[in-house]
Design a protein around this motif. Structure first.
Motif, PDB file in Angstrom:
ATOM      1  N   THR A  12       1.361   7.178  -2.329  1.00  0.00           N
ATOM      2  CA  THR A  12       0.605   5.952  -2.067  1.00  0.00           C
ATOM      3  C   THR A  12       1.138   4.766  -2.869  1.00  0.00           C
ATOM      4  O   THR A  12       1.353   3.678  -2.313  1.00  0.00           O
ATOM      5  CB  THR A  12      -0.877   6.165  -2.405  1.00  0.00           C
ATOM      6  N   ASP A  13       1.371   4.959  -4.167  1.00  0.00           N
ATOM      7  CA  ASP A  13       1.855   3.864  -5.004  1.00  0.00           C
ATOM      8  C   ASP A  13       3.230   3.385  -4.559  1.00  0.00           C
ATOM      9  O   ASP A  13       3.488   2.179  -4.487  1.00  0.00           O
ATOM     10  CB  ASP A  13       1.925   4.304  -6.466  1.00  0.00           C
ATOM     11  N   ASN A  14       4.099   4.330  -4.264  1.00  0.00           N
ATOM     12  CA  ASN A  14       5.446   3.997  -3.833  1.00  0.00           C
ATOM     13  C   ASN A  14       5.415   3.243  -2.505  1.00  0.00           C
ATOM     14  O   ASN A  14       6.138   2.265  -2.300  1.00  0.00           O
ATOM     15  CB  ASN A  14       6.260   5.289  -3.710  1.00  0.00           C
ATOM     16  N   ARG A  15       4.561   3.687  -1.582  1.00  0.00           N
ATOM     17  CA  ARG A  15       4.443   3.055  -0.267  1.00  0.00           C
ATOM     18  C   ARG A  15       3.909   1.629  -0.395  1.00  0.00           C
ATOM     19  O   ARG A  15       4.427   0.695   0.226  1.00  0.00           O
ATOM     20  CB  ARG A  15       3.542   3.905   0.621  1.00  0.00           C
ATOM     21  N   LYS A  16       2.874   1.435  -1.222  1.00  0.00           N
ATOM     22  CA  LYS A  16       2.319   0.088  -1.407  1.00  0.00           C
ATOM     23  C   LYS A  16       3.348  -0.849  -2.024  1.00  0.00           C
ATOM     24  O   LYS A  16       3.462  -2.016  -1.618  1.00  0.00           O
ATOM     25  CB  LYS A  16       1.078   0.150  -2.293  1.00  0.00           C
ATOM     26  N   ALA A  17       4.099  -0.357  -3.000  1.00  0.00           N
ATOM     27  CA  ALA A  17       5.128  -1.176  -3.638  1.00  0.00           C
ATOM     28  C   ALA A  17       6.211  -1.567  -2.634  1.00  0.00           C
ATOM     29  O   ALA A  17       6.685  -2.711  -2.617  1.00  0.00           O
ATOM     30  CB  ALA A  17       5.745  -0.426  -4.812  1.00  0.00           C
ATOM     31  N   MET A  18       6.605  -0.614  -1.778  1.00  0.00           N
ATOM     32  CA  MET A  18       7.620  -0.894  -0.763  1.00  0.00           C
ATOM     33  C   MET A  18       7.109  -1.944   0.231  1.00  0.00           C
ATOM     34  O   MET A  18       7.843  -2.875   0.594  1.00  0.00           O
ATOM     35  CB  MET A  18       7.998   0.388  -0.018  1.00  0.00           C
ATOM     36  N   MET A  19       5.866  -1.821   0.662  1.00  0.00           N
ATOM     37  CA  MET A  19       5.304  -2.784   1.615  1.00  0.00           C
ATOM     38  C   MET A  19       5.204  -4.178   0.996  1.00  0.00           C
ATOM     39  O   MET A  19       5.508  -5.181   1.650  1.00  0.00           O
ATOM     40  CB  MET A  19       3.925  -2.323   2.086  1.00  0.00           C
ATOM     41  N   ARG A  20       4.781  -4.259  -0.274  1.00  0.00           N
ATOM     42  CA  ARG A  20       4.718  -5.552  -0.957  1.00  0.00           C
ATOM     43  C   ARG A  20       6.093  -6.192  -1.028  1.00  0.00           C
ATOM     44  O   ARG A  20       6.252  -7.396  -0.767  1.00  0.00           O
ATOM     45  CB  ARG A  20       4.161  -5.384  -2.370  1.00  0.00           C
ATOM     46  N   ALA A  21       7.102  -5.390  -1.371  1.00  0.00           N
ATOM     47  CA  ALA A  21       8.474  -5.909  -1.475  1.00  0.00           C
ATOM     48  C   ALA A  21       8.987  -6.364  -0.112  1.00  0.00           C
ATOM     49  O   ALA A  21       9.638  -7.416  -0.006  1.00  0.00           O
ATOM     50  CB  ALA A  21       9.381  -4.839  -2.067  1.00  0.00           C
ATOM     51  N   GLY A  66      -1.606 -11.991  -5.664  1.00  0.00           N
ATOM     52  CA  GLY A  66      -1.824 -10.613  -6.079  1.00  0.00           C
ATOM     53  C   GLY A  66      -1.057  -9.613  -5.240  1.00  0.00           C
ATOM     54  O   GLY A  66      -0.853  -8.472  -5.652  1.00  0.00           O
ATOM     55  N   PHE A  67      -0.621 -10.007  -4.054  1.00  0.00           N
ATOM     56  CA  PHE A  67       0.119  -9.094  -3.165  1.00  0.00           C
ATOM     57  C   PHE A  67       1.606  -9.407  -3.144  1.00  0.00           C
ATOM     58  O   PHE A  67       2.436  -8.505  -3.254  1.00  0.00           O
ATOM     59  CB  PHE A  67      -0.452  -9.171  -1.742  1.00  0.00           C
ATOM     60  N   ILE A  68       1.956 -10.679  -3.014  1.00  0.00           N
ATOM     61  CA  ILE A  68       3.363 -11.094  -2.956  1.00  0.00           C
ATOM     62  C   ILE A  68       3.946 -11.038  -4.363  1.00  0.00           C
ATOM     63  O   ILE A  68       3.319 -11.484  -5.314  1.00  0.00           O
ATOM     64  CB  ILE A  68       3.475 -12.507  -2.347  1.00  0.00           C
ATOM     65  N   THR A  69       5.150 -10.495  -4.492  1.00  0.00           N
ATOM     66  CA  THR A  69       5.698 -10.215  -5.820  1.00  0.00           C
ATOM     67  C   THR A  69       6.403 -11.402  -6.475  1.00  0.00           C
ATOM     68  O   THR A  69       6.705 -11.338  -7.659  1.00  0.00           O
ATOM     69  CB  THR A  69       6.693  -9.033  -5.748  1.00  0.00           C
ATOM     70  N   LYS A  70       6.678 -12.465  -5.745  1.00  0.00           N
ATOM     71  CA  LYS A  70       7.354 -13.633  -6.323  1.00  0.00           C
ATOM     72  C   LYS A  70       6.484 -14.873  -6.138  1.00  0.00           C
ATOM     73  O   LYS A  70       6.034 -15.169  -5.030  1.00  0.00           O
ATOM     74  CB  LYS A  70       8.702 -13.868  -5.640  1.00  0.00           C
ATOM     75  N   GLU A  71       6.303 -15.611  -7.221  1.00  0.00           N
ATOM     76  CA  GLU A  71       5.440 -16.792  -7.157  1.00  0.00           C
ATOM     77  C   GLU A  71       6.044 -17.895  -6.281  1.00  0.00           C
ATOM     78  O   GLU A  71       5.319 -18.587  -5.567  1.00  0.00           O
ATOM     79  CB  GLU A  71       5.183 -17.329  -8.564  1.00  0.00           C
ATOM     80  N   ASP A  72       7.360 -18.059  -6.310  1.00  0.00           N
ATOM     81  CA  ASP A  72       7.978 -19.095  -5.491  1.00  0.00           C
ATOM     82  C   ASP A  72       7.852 -18.804  -3.996  1.00  0.00           C
ATOM     83  O   ASP A  72       7.769 -19.723  -3.185  1.00  0.00           O
ATOM     84  CB  ASP A  72       9.443 -19.317  -5.882  1.00  0.00           C
ATOM     85  N   VAL A  73       7.799 -17.523  -3.623  1.00  0.00           N
ATOM     86  CA  VAL A  73       7.591 -17.155  -2.217  1.00  0.00           C
ATOM     87  C   VAL A  73       6.154 -17.498  -1.810  1.00  0.00           C
ATOM     88  O   VAL A  73       5.911 -17.960  -0.690  1.00  0.00           O
ATOM     89  CB  VAL A  73       7.895 -15.660  -1.984  1.00  0.00           C
TER      90      VAL A  73
END
Length: 114
Positions: A12-21, A66-73
């Motif tokens: 689950t953690d790996n999948r959520k991280a992949m989807m966020r990326a 909280g979901f998107i990993t980069k603030e500039d994006v």
């Protein structure tokens, strides 16, 4: 019985991280080349982020951050991407099949912002 989400052979953690990326990369570059099943999982998440961007409040900005990993994006989402879809009610992404991958014959697709 159909499940709501595909597990994609990951925890689950790996999948959520992949989807966020993947959502971050899609919003940053406009398109991703990936497998068809991953593209089908990324599309609703990306559309939800664009809908948050259309809301354009501090609360929605923080939720997207909280979901998107980069603030500039996230800034790009709220200043450029979301206003472009202001008149559109959903359907912000497109999935185009591009045939099987050479190594393992996995069905490949390009997911792009419309």
């Amino acid at each position: 019985m159909s499940l709501k989400n595909r597990k994609l052979g990951r925890t689950t953690d790996n999948r959520k991280a992949m989807m966020r990326a993947m959502v971050t990369y899609l919003l940053e570059n406009g398109q991703i080349k990936t497998t068809l099943t991953r593209a089908k999982e990324v599309a609703p998440l990306a559309e939800k982020m664009i809908t948050l961007g259309k809301d354009n409040t501090l609360a929605s900005y923080r939720q997207a951050l909280g979901f998107i990993t980069k603030e500039d994006v996230t800034n790009k989402l709220f200043k450029e991407i979301a206003p472009k879809y202001a008149e559109r009610n959903g359907g912000y992404t497109r999935i185009v099949k591009i045939g099987p991958r050479r190594g393992d014959a996995a069905e490949m697709a390009i997911i792009q912002l419309v």
